[in-house]
Design an enzyme around this catalytic site. Structure first.
Site, PDB file in Angstrom:
ATOM      1  N   PRO A   9      10.365  16.030 -20.338  1.00  0.00           N
ATOM      2  CA  PRO A   9      10.060  17.366 -19.843  1.00  0.00           C
ATOM      3  C   PRO A   9      11.282  18.208 -19.477  1.00  0.00           C
ATOM      4  CG  PRO A   9       9.475  15.690 -18.219  1.00  0.00           C
ATOM      5  CD  PRO A   9       9.786  14.982 -19.495  1.00  0.00           C
ATOM      6  N   ASN A  10      11.173  19.474 -19.799  1.00  0.00           N
ATOM      7  CA  ASN A  10      12.173  20.511 -19.475  1.00  0.00           C
ATOM      8  C   ASN A  10      13.436  20.438 -20.334  1.00  0.00           C
ATOM      9  OD1 ASN A  10      10.659  21.732 -17.271  1.00  0.00           O
ATOM     10  ND2 ASN A  10      11.034  19.819 -16.192  1.00  0.00           N
ATOM     11  N   ARG A  17      18.150  26.223 -18.631  1.00  0.00           N
ATOM     12  CA  ARG A  17      17.913  25.416 -17.447  1.00  0.00           C
ATOM     13  C   ARG A  17      19.228  24.974 -16.788  1.00  0.00           C
ATOM     14  NH1 ARG A  17      16.020  19.130 -17.811  1.00  0.00           N
ATOM     15  NH2 ARG A  17      15.628  18.954 -15.590  1.00  0.00           N
ATOM     16  N   TYR A  22      23.474  21.112 -17.065  1.00  0.00           N
ATOM     17  CA  TYR A  22      23.099  20.678 -18.413  1.00  0.00           C
ATOM     18  C   TYR A  22      23.826  21.436 -19.525  1.00  0.00           C
ATOM     19  CZ  TYR A  22      19.434  18.374 -15.751  1.00  0.00           C
ATOM     20  OH  TYR A  22      18.765  17.592 -14.845  1.00  0.00           O
ATOM     21  N   ASN A  73      15.533   9.954 -23.627  1.00  0.00           N
ATOM     22  CA  ASN A  73      15.871  10.608 -22.368  1.00  0.00           C
ATOM     23  C   ASN A  73      14.537  11.055 -21.784  1.00  0.00           C
ATOM     24  OD1 ASN A  73      16.597  12.164 -20.219  1.00  0.00           O
ATOM     25  ND2 ASN A  73      18.109  13.398 -21.323  1.00  0.00           N
ATOM     26  N   ALA A  76      12.692  13.799 -16.086  1.00  0.00           N
ATOM     27  CA  ALA A  76      12.203  13.463 -14.740  1.00  0.00           C
ATOM     28  C   ALA A  76      11.291  12.238 -14.742  1.00  0.00           C
ATOM     29  CB  ALA A  76      11.477  14.661 -14.137  1.00  0.00           C
ATOM     30  N   HIS A  79      12.323   8.615 -13.487  1.00  0.00           N
ATOM     31  CA  HIS A  79      12.313   8.162 -12.097  1.00  0.00           C
ATOM     32  C   HIS A  79      10.912   7.899 -11.559  1.00  0.00           C
ATOM     33  CE1 HIS A  79      16.262   9.786 -12.763  1.00  0.00           C
ATOM     34  NE2 HIS A  79      15.802  11.028 -12.838  1.00  0.00           N
ATOM     35  N   ASP A  86       6.212   0.682 -19.574  1.00  0.00           N
ATOM     36  CA  ASP A  86       5.281  -0.271 -20.185  1.00  0.00           C
ATOM     37  C   ASP A  86       5.152  -0.033 -21.692  1.00  0.00           C
ATOM     38  OD1 ASP A  86       4.818  -1.559 -17.815  1.00  0.00           O
ATOM     39  OD2 ASP A  86       2.850  -0.670 -17.456  1.00  0.00           O
ATOM     40  N   GLU A  97      18.885   4.258 -23.513  1.00  0.00           N
ATOM     41  CA  GLU A  97      18.583   5.338 -22.556  1.00  0.00           C
ATOM     42  C   GLU A  97      19.736   6.340 -22.536  1.00  0.00           C
ATOM     43  OE1 GLU A  97      18.684   3.882 -18.506  1.00  0.00           O
ATOM     44  OE2 GLU A  97      17.663   5.668 -17.733  1.00  0.00           O
ATOM     45  N   HIS A  99      21.075  10.025 -20.552  1.00  0.00           N
ATOM     46  CA  HIS A  99      20.941  11.141 -19.609  1.00  0.00           C
ATOM     47  C   HIS A  99      22.152  12.048 -19.781  1.00  0.00           C
ATOM     48  CE1 HIS A  99      17.467   9.498 -17.713  1.00  0.00           C
ATOM     49  NE2 HIS A  99      18.063   8.329 -17.719  1.00  0.00           N
ATOM     50  N   ILE A 100      21.889  13.331 -19.878  1.00  0.00           N
ATOM     51  CA  ILE A 100      22.976  14.303 -20.065  1.00  0.00           C
ATOM     52  C   ILE A 100      23.871  14.325 -18.820  1.00  0.00           C
ATOM     53  CG2 ILE A 100      23.455  16.778 -20.344  1.00  0.00           C
ATOM     54  CD1 ILE A 100      20.717  16.875 -21.920  1.00  0.00           C
ATOM     55  N   SER A 101      23.233  14.365 -17.661  1.00  0.00           N
ATOM     56  CA  SER A 101      23.989  14.395 -16.399  1.00  0.00           C
ATOM     57  C   SER A 101      24.186  12.969 -15.887  1.00  0.00           C
ATOM     58  CB  SER A 101      23.227  15.221 -15.358  1.00  0.00           C
ATOM     59  OG  SER A 101      22.003  14.570 -15.014  1.00  0.00           O
ATOM     60  N   ARG A 106      23.822  11.940  -8.495  1.00  0.00           N
ATOM     61  CA  ARG A 106      22.956  13.037  -8.052  1.00  0.00           C
ATOM     62  C   ARG A 106      22.047  12.585  -6.895  1.00  0.00           C
ATOM     63  NH1 ARG A 106      20.476  16.064 -13.074  1.00  0.00           N
ATOM     64  NH2 ARG A 106      19.941  17.510 -11.383  1.00  0.00           N
ATOM     65  N   ARG A 110      16.915  10.262  -7.934  1.00  0.00           N
ATOM     66  CA  ARG A 110      17.271  10.026  -9.352  1.00  0.00           C
ATOM     67  C   ARG A 110      17.938   8.662  -9.554  1.00  0.00           C
ATOM     68  NH1 ARG A 110      16.497  15.282 -11.589  1.00  0.00           N
ATOM     69  NH2 ARG A 110      16.981  16.823  -9.998  1.00  0.00           N
TER      70      ARG A 110
HETATM   71  C1  DQA Z   1      18.091  14.073 -17.024  1.00  0.00           C
HETATM   72  C2  DQA Z   1      18.251  13.663 -15.553  1.00  0.00           C
HETATM   73  C3  DQA Z   1      16.915  13.660 -14.848  1.00  0.00           C
HETATM   74  O1  DQA Z   1      17.069  13.259 -13.491  1.00  0.00           O
HETATM   75  C4  DQA Z   1      16.308  15.057 -14.875  1.00  0.00           C
HETATM   76  O2  DQA Z   1      15.034  15.045 -14.276  1.00  0.00           O
HETATM   77  C5  DQA Z   1      16.268  15.634 -16.250  1.00  0.00           C
HETATM   78  C6  DQA Z   1      17.374  15.410 -17.169  1.00  0.00           C
HETATM   79  C7  DQA Z   1      19.449  14.190 -17.753  1.00  0.00           C
HETATM   80  O3  DQA Z   1      19.442  14.184 -18.974  1.00  0.00           O
HETATM   81  O4  DQA Z   1      20.496  14.319 -17.104  1.00  0.00           O
HETATM   82  O5  DQA Z   1      15.333  16.363 -16.589  1.00  0.00           O
HETATM   83  O6  DQA Z   1      17.344  13.061 -17.688  1.00  0.00           O
END
Ligand code: DQA
Length: 144
Positions: A9-10, A17, A22, A73, A76, A79, A86, A97, A99-101, A106, A110
């Protein structure tokens, strides 16, 4: 080799965003980068983004017999989602896995990654390059 790249999501809002976290590049830019690097490696990629947890679970299930490995990725849902954890365990495909950040630096909420428990490699805080490194890792280890 076929790799499924899932974004949660997002992440469709990349570029708009929270650019301080990001960056200014868009989801389309990310897709173009992954396609270009995968093409150079001779890897076939399927790109999937959804804001819905159930759709992500369904797409992971559909990877069985369709793709050889998964880059994820979960955003959210990382977490919160035991359902995504599963699903990854159910299909038991090699998974990485991303994650951009740097989620480790953080907020406290997270610090837990459920999906990460089903992933054998983790590319965290590397920006878009994390996806490239994840595809390279899976291609090297599992590609023909
Ligand atoms: C994220 C980190 C997550 O905590 C956050 O909710 C995101 C992006 C990242 O790519 O850094 O939506 O997965």
């Amino acid at each position: 080799m076929k790799i499924l790249v899932i974004n949660g999501p997002n992440l469709n809002m990349l570029g708009i965003r929270e650019p301080g976290i990001y960056g200014r590049s868009t989801y389309d830019d990310l897709c173009a980068l992954i396609r270009q690097k995968a093409g150079a490696l001779g890897v076939d990629v399927a790109l999937f983004q959804s804001n819905s947890e159930g759709d992500i679970v369904t797409r992971i299930q559909q990877a069985l017999g369709r793709e050889d490995a998964i880059v994820i990725n979960p955003a959210a849902y990382t977490h919160t989602s035991i359902a995504i954890l599963d699903a990854l365990k159910a299909v038991a495909l090699p998974a990485a896995e991303v994650h951009i950040s740097d989620i480790g630096k953080r907020e406290a909420f997270r610090q837990v990654s459920y999906a990460g428990l089903a992933c054998e490699a983790h590319f965290i805080g590397l920006g878009f390059d994390g996806y490239v490194k994840a595809v390279e890792y899976l291609a090297r280890k599992y590609g023909g």
